[in-house]
Each structure stands twice: as structure tokens, then as C-alpha cells.
Motif scaffolding. Structure first.
Motif, PDB file in Angstrom:
ATOM      1  N   ALA A  77       0.850  -1.197   0.000  1.00  0.00           N
ATOM      2  CA  ALA A  77       0.000   0.000   0.000  1.00  0.00           C
ATOM      3  C   ALA A  77       0.887   1.249   0.000  1.00  0.00           C
ATOM      4  CB  ALA A  77      -0.954  -0.037   1.191  1.00  0.00           C
ATOM      5  N   LEU A  78       0.343   2.360   0.382  1.00  0.00           N
ATOM      6  CA  LEU A  78       1.065   3.620   0.222  1.00  0.00           C
ATOM      7  C   LEU A  78       1.950   3.931   1.432  1.00  0.00           C
ATOM      8  CD1 LEU A  78      -1.837   5.685  -1.343  1.00  0.00           C
ATOM      9  CD2 LEU A  78       0.004   4.406  -2.458  1.00  0.00           C
ATOM     10  N   PRO A  79       3.011   4.716   1.215  1.00  0.00           N
ATOM     11  CA  PRO A  79       3.909   5.054   2.334  1.00  0.00           C
ATOM     12  C   PRO A  79       3.153   5.656   3.528  1.00  0.00           C
ATOM     13  CG  PRO A  79       4.827   5.824   0.252  1.00  0.00           C
ATOM     14  CD  PRO A  79       3.477   5.271  -0.076  1.00  0.00           C
ATOM     15  N   SER A  80       2.126   6.445   3.264  1.00  0.00           N
ATOM     16  CA  SER A  80       1.396   7.105   4.356  1.00  0.00           C
ATOM     17  C   SER A  80       0.652   6.098   5.243  1.00  0.00           C
ATOM     18  CB  SER A  80       0.403   8.127   3.782  1.00  0.00           C
ATOM     19  OG  SER A  80      -0.455   7.483   2.866  1.00  0.00           O
ATOM     20  N   GLU A  99       6.770  -2.789   0.807  1.00  0.00           N
ATOM     21  CA  GLU A  99       7.346  -2.007  -0.279  1.00  0.00           C
ATOM     22  C   GLU A  99       8.209  -0.880   0.308  1.00  0.00           C
ATOM     23  OE1 GLU A  99       8.168  -1.556  -3.211  1.00  0.00           O
ATOM     24  OE2 GLU A  99       7.186  -3.227  -4.188  1.00  0.00           O
ATOM     25  N   LYS A 100       9.040  -0.301  -0.557  1.00  0.00           N
ATOM     26  CA  LYS A 100       9.762   0.898  -0.180  1.00  0.00           C
ATOM     27  C   LYS A 100       8.841   2.094  -0.337  1.00  0.00           C
ATOM     28  CE  LYS A 100      10.065   3.076  -3.476  1.00  0.00           C
ATOM     29  NZ  LYS A 100       9.176   3.603  -4.560  1.00  0.00           N
ATOM     30  N   PRO A 101       9.069   3.232   0.259  1.00  0.00           N
ATOM     31  CA  PRO A 101      10.039   3.399   1.342  1.00  0.00           C
ATOM     32  C   PRO A 101       9.543   2.718   2.610  1.00  0.00           C
ATOM     33  CG  PRO A 101       8.741   5.385   1.090  1.00  0.00           C
ATOM     34  CD  PRO A 101       8.336   4.475  -0.017  1.00  0.00           C
ATOM     35  N   MET A 102      10.506   2.357   3.452  1.00  0.00           N
ATOM     36  CA  MET A 102      10.201   1.606   4.681  1.00  0.00           C
ATOM     37  C   MET A 102       9.169   2.301   5.555  1.00  0.00           C
ATOM     38  SD  MET A 102      13.030   0.819   7.562  1.00  0.00           S
ATOM     39  CE  MET A 102      12.556   0.457   9.249  1.00  0.00           C
ATOM     40  N   ALA A 103       9.147   3.634   5.537  1.00  0.00           N
ATOM     41  CA  ALA A 103       8.201   4.403   6.355  1.00  0.00           C
ATOM     42  C   ALA A 103       8.140   5.822   5.809  1.00  0.00           C
ATOM     43  CB  ALA A 103       8.647   4.424   7.812  1.00  0.00           C
ATOM     44  N   ALA A 104       7.143   6.551   6.289  1.00  0.00           N
ATOM     45  CA  ALA A 104       6.969   7.924   5.809  1.00  0.00           C
ATOM     46  C   ALA A 104       7.751   8.939   6.641  1.00  0.00           C
ATOM     47  CB  ALA A 104       5.487   8.287   5.800  1.00  0.00           C
ATOM     48  N   SER A 105       8.424   8.491   7.698  1.00  0.00           N
ATOM     49  CA  SER A 105       9.304   9.366   8.487  1.00  0.00           C
ATOM     50  C   SER A 105      10.265   8.477   9.268  1.00  0.00           C
ATOM     51  CB  SER A 105       8.490  10.223   9.465  1.00  0.00           C
ATOM     52  OG  SER A 105       7.980   9.411  10.502  1.00  0.00           O
ATOM     53  N   MET A 106      11.317   9.070   9.805  1.00  0.00           N
ATOM     54  CA  MET A 106      12.253   8.289  10.615  1.00  0.00           C
ATOM     55  C   MET A 106      11.593   7.824  11.906  1.00  0.00           C
ATOM     56  SD  MET A 106      15.009   7.753   8.981  1.00  0.00           S
ATOM     57  CE  MET A 106      16.182   7.210  10.215  1.00  0.00           C
ATOM     58  N   ASP A 107      10.740   8.643  12.481  1.00  0.00           N
ATOM     59  CA  ASP A 107      10.044   8.220  13.705  1.00  0.00           C
ATOM     60  C   ASP A 107       9.198   6.976  13.427  1.00  0.00           C
ATOM     61  OD1 ASP A 107      11.132  10.091  15.338  1.00  0.00           O
ATOM     62  OD2 ASP A 107       9.434  11.489  15.250  1.00  0.00           O
ATOM     63  N   GLU A 108       8.484   7.000  12.308  1.00  0.00           N
ATOM     64  CA  GLU A 108       7.650   5.839  11.964  1.00  0.00           C
ATOM     65  C   GLU A 108       8.520   4.604  11.718  1.00  0.00           C
ATOM     66  OE1 GLU A 108       4.712   6.563   8.969  1.00  0.00           O
ATOM     67  OE2 GLU A 108       3.826   8.246  10.064  1.00  0.00           O
ATOM     68  N   GLN A 344      19.623   7.343  14.608  1.00  0.00           N
ATOM     69  CA  GLN A 344      18.847   7.538  15.833  1.00  0.00           C
ATOM     70  C   GLN A 344      18.094   8.861  15.828  1.00  0.00           C
ATOM     71  OE1 GLN A 344      18.386   5.108  17.855  1.00  0.00           O
ATOM     72  NE2 GLN A 344      19.812   3.939  16.591  1.00  0.00           N
ATOM     73  N   GLU A 345      18.746   9.912  15.347  1.00  0.00           N
ATOM     74  CA  GLU A 345      18.205  11.241  15.567  1.00  0.00           C
ATOM     75  C   GLU A 345      17.535  11.883  14.360  1.00  0.00           C
ATOM     76  OE1 GLU A 345      18.030  12.370  18.456  1.00  0.00           O
ATOM     77  OE2 GLU A 345      19.308  10.838  19.365  1.00  0.00           O
ATOM     78  N   THR A 346      17.882  11.429  13.145  1.00  0.00           N
ATOM     79  CA  THR A 346      17.384  12.118  11.960  1.00  0.00           C
ATOM     80  C   THR A 346      15.863  12.079  11.896  1.00  0.00           C
ATOM     81  OG1 THR A 346      19.334  11.371  10.823  1.00  0.00           O
ATOM     82  CG2 THR A 346      17.596  12.254   9.460  1.00  0.00           C
ATOM     83  N   ARG A 347      15.230  13.188  11.592  1.00  0.00           N
ATOM     84  CA  ARG A 347      13.758  13.214  11.501  1.00  0.00           C
ATOM     85  C   ARG A 347      13.351  13.506  10.066  1.00  0.00           C
ATOM     86  NH1 ARG A 347      11.709  12.159  16.423  1.00  0.00           N
ATOM     87  NH2 ARG A 347      13.435  12.291  17.802  1.00  0.00           N
TER      88      ARG A 347
END
Ligand SMILES: NC(=O)c1ccc[n+]([C@@H]2O[C@H](COP(=O)([O-])OP(=O)(O)OC[C@H]3O[C@@H](n4cnc5c(N)ncnc54)[C@H](O)[C@@H]3O)[C@@H](O)[C@H]2O)c1
Length: 347
Positions: A77-80, A99-108, A344-347
């Protein structure tokens, strides 16, 4: 044979189902027992297309997993929607390939890794463009040391791509939806980790995307390796390969790859002259057949990893490094500054 529910029955699901139902690497290994899409007709269409007559269809992943209790969830499905769908699958005790991308943010992405670890399940990402012959051949050549010590990789990606659909509304569309492949390929070829990035992102005049259809980025990688990426999805007129056009430089020579079939490698072959004499270098075939079949190879590696109790090559805890390159580039573009690429820190 393992059982799987597939969620997200849009364009890309065709590539997955072609691989699952037809590729020799996967024959007889996975039974698709459920197809889920918020648009139920999309799920029904895929069931009919592939004659998956025993598969249930539905519009809600949670309900489908309660009903079918599969071993695996394939998230297309979609990244969101990724974080919610993957967490739902892990809650049901499934191994998950997304699927890629693994997530829609680094936190996710970090939430997903934590949930997979807590569930004790395998979580991996379809970074299929590292599973092609050219990328494997380059990694092999670099590993032999024939180019000397690797110093730089340069990738050019220029395609006028008219998808329509979700991409034309996305923020940071090129970096998040496409460059993730190229950045991951660079990380794989170089066998190096990203340390910092400076990126300029733009949406060129005439763009048919809402945001970020072009980007130019310079990555500092471990071992002093530099990686530059220039990309655009609104460059009409002289398309590169979807794999990009590459120039890879070592202390003894250079490899050019057009992203298709053409490799051109030369190394220094003499001690004198303003420009030293060169000798052509053979670029050997990929080291094995199992890792050059795109989606089929990623899915097979995921299944092999589950069976062997080992980490898959594109496991989430490795793939997050490629995602961190993307979000590092996005952050750099926002701040107009060089930023560290920190998992660890990138958002
Ligand atoms: N690896 C590759 O080479 C490659 C190529 C193209 C797309 N993709 C990726 O595949 C994913 C899907 O892309 P696509 O081109 O198939 O998009 P798409 O829009 O054609 O399909 C997405 C499908 O997901 C469904 N969906 C959305 N939210 C849902 C939810 N909560 N539950 C169930 N279904 C939901 C939509 O109804 C749609 O049918 C994206 O992450 C995209 O980046 C990867």
C-alpha cells in the motif's frame, strides 16, 4: 509452504503477484490466502487476474488477519499507511515484507523496528533495485579491489515520468519515492555507511508534481567515500536508465555504467605521462543467480531468512540507513545546511 495476505492491490501488486505465482525462485513457496485493499474492487480484480480462487478479499487488514491467520503479510500500500499496516501485521504475529520506502518518516521507521523486535518477527523492505545484475557486478568489482580504494560514486537520474496518482501530490517525491533506490544502491555498492549530506531540493519550472521533483545531494560516507546524486523526474528529452548513469572512482581507475548493459572500466597501467596510460578492466558477471531478479529475489531472500533464522539482506534495521539518507537529504534541503545522517536522531 507459507501463507500470505497481500495488502494494497494497486499497480505494484502486479509485480509481486507475477513473481509469487510465476518466478522459479518462488514456485510452490507461498500461498496467497487473502487480498486486501480499501478499494475492494482492486482486491477482487487481482484475485481474478491471477485466478487466486481460494483467496479471500476484503477492505480491512485487521479483519482479514483475524479471519485467515497467515504466516506473512506483504504490504504494497502507500507510504502514508505503512506504519499502521505493518504494526497491525506484527500484532497478528506475521512476518512482514513491505514495499519501499520503509516508512513515511524516521520516527515511523523506528516505531516499526521496535514493534518487529518486540514481536520477534522478520521485517524487511523491498529494495528491489539492488537485486539486479548491474548493481551486483559493480559491488563485485569494487570488492575485488581492482579499482583501488573506492573514493567516489556519482549517480545521474533524469527521467520525465508522468505517473499521475499519489506521487503527483507527495512532498519530497523524488527523494522519498525514487532516490531511495539509488541511495540504497550506492550504499550497497560502496559497502559504506552514510555520515552526512548536503542537498538542494527543487520543483523545477513546468513540474507536474506538487513538490520536490528534483534534487542534488552530496553524501559523505564512511572510509572517506563521497557519493553525489543528481536527479529529476521532470527532465524531458534525454532519459537515463531507471538505475541512473554511474561514474565510480577508485585510487587506480574508474568504472562507468550507463544503468543498462554498458560497463566501461579502466585502470592505470604505467608510471609516467601527464595522464597515465590506461588498461581496460573486465567487469565480471554477477557472483550468483539468486540475487539478480528484482522482486522475486527480495521475496526469496525474505523467505530464506525466515527459514534460516537469519537477518534478510534488506531487513528493516539495515534498510533504515538508506531511509536515513533520504530524510537527511530532505532535512538538509529544508535547513539549507550540511546535516549529519544519524539513524537515531534524523527526523
Ligand atoms: N519497488 C519498486 O520498484 C516500486 C515501484 C512502484 C511502486 N512501489 C511502491 O509500492 C507502493 C504502492 O505503489 P503503487 O504504485 O502500487 O500505488 P497505487 O496507488 O497504484 O496502489 C496503492 C493501493 O493501496 C491501496 N491502499 C491505500 N491505503 C490502503 C489501506 N490503508 N489498506 C489497504 N489498501 C490501501 C490503494 O487503494 C491502492 O489500490 C508504494 O510504496 C510505492 O512506492 C515500488
Amino acid at each position: 509452504m507459507l501463507s500470505a495476505v497481500l495488502v494494497g492491490c494497486g499497480a505494484m501488486s502486479k509485480g509481486w503477484l507475477d513473481a509469487l505465482t510465476g518466478h522459479p525462485l518462488l514456485r510452490g513457496r507461498v500461498a496467497v490466502i487473502g487480498l486486501v485493499d480499501i478499494d475492494l474492487s482492486a482486491a477482487e480484480r487481482r484475485r481474478a487476474d491471477y485466478a487466486l480462487n481460494d483467496a479471500g478479499t476484503g477492505s480491512d487488514l485487521d479483519a482479514m488477519l483475524t479471519k485467515t491467520r497467515p504466516d506473512l503479510v506483504f504490504d504494497i500500500a502507500l507510504p502514508s499507511t505503512r506504519r499502521d499496516l505493518v504494526l497491525t501485521a506484527l500484532r497478528h504475529g506475521c512476518h512482514v515484507l513491505t514495499e519501499k520506502p520503509m516508512a513515511a518518516s524516521m520516527d515511523e521507521a523506528r516505531d516499526i523496528l521496535a514493534a518487529a523486535k518486540a514481536a520477534g518477527r522478520v521485517h524487511a523492505v523491498v529494495q528491489n533495485r539492488r537485486f539486479i545484475p548491474g548493481v551486483r557486478r559493480i559491488r563485485r568489482l569494487i570488492d575485488t579491489g581492482a579499482l583501488g580504494d573506492l573514493t567516489a560514486l556519482h549517480a545521474d537520474f533524469f527521467i520525465g515520468a508522468h505517473f499521475g496518482g499519489f506521487r503527483e501530490q507527495m512532498q519530497d517525491v523524488l527523494l522519498l519515492d525514487m532516490a531511495i533506490h539509488t541511495l540504497d544502491a550506492a550504499r550497497f555498492m560502496a559497502n559504506a555507511d552514510p555520515l552526512a549530506v548536503y542537498c538542494v531540493e527543487s520543483n523545477p519550472a513546468g513540474s507536474w508534481y506538487a513538490h520536490g521533483a528534483a534534487a542534488d545531494a552530496i553524501f559523505e560516507m564512511s572510509d572517506g567515500v563521497r557519493f553525489t546524486y543528481r536527479g529529476s523526474w521532470v527532465a524531458e528529452g534525454a532519459p537515463t536508465s531507471w538505475e541512473s548513469a554511474w561514474r565510480i572512482v577508485g585510487t587506480r581507475g574508474t568504472l562507468l555504467w550507463d544503468g543498462h548493459e554498458r560497463f566501461d572500466a579502466h585502470v592505470v597501467n604505467g608510471e609516467s605521462g601527464f595522464q597515465r596510460p590506461l588498461a581496460a578492466l573486465e567487469v565480471l558477471p554477477p557472483p550468483d543467480d539468486a540475487h539478480i531478479h528484482g522482486h522475486a529475489s527480495v521475496i526469496a531472500d525474505f523467505l530464506d531468512a525466515i527459514a534460516a533464522g537469519r537477518a534478510p539482506e534488506t531487513g528493516g534495521d539495515d534498510n533504515i540507513k538508506s531511509l536515513a539518507m533520504v530524510f537527511g537529504a530532505i532535512e538538509s534541503a529544508r535547513l539549507r545546511a550540511r546535516v549529519p545522517v544519524d539513524i537515531q536522531e534524523t527526523r
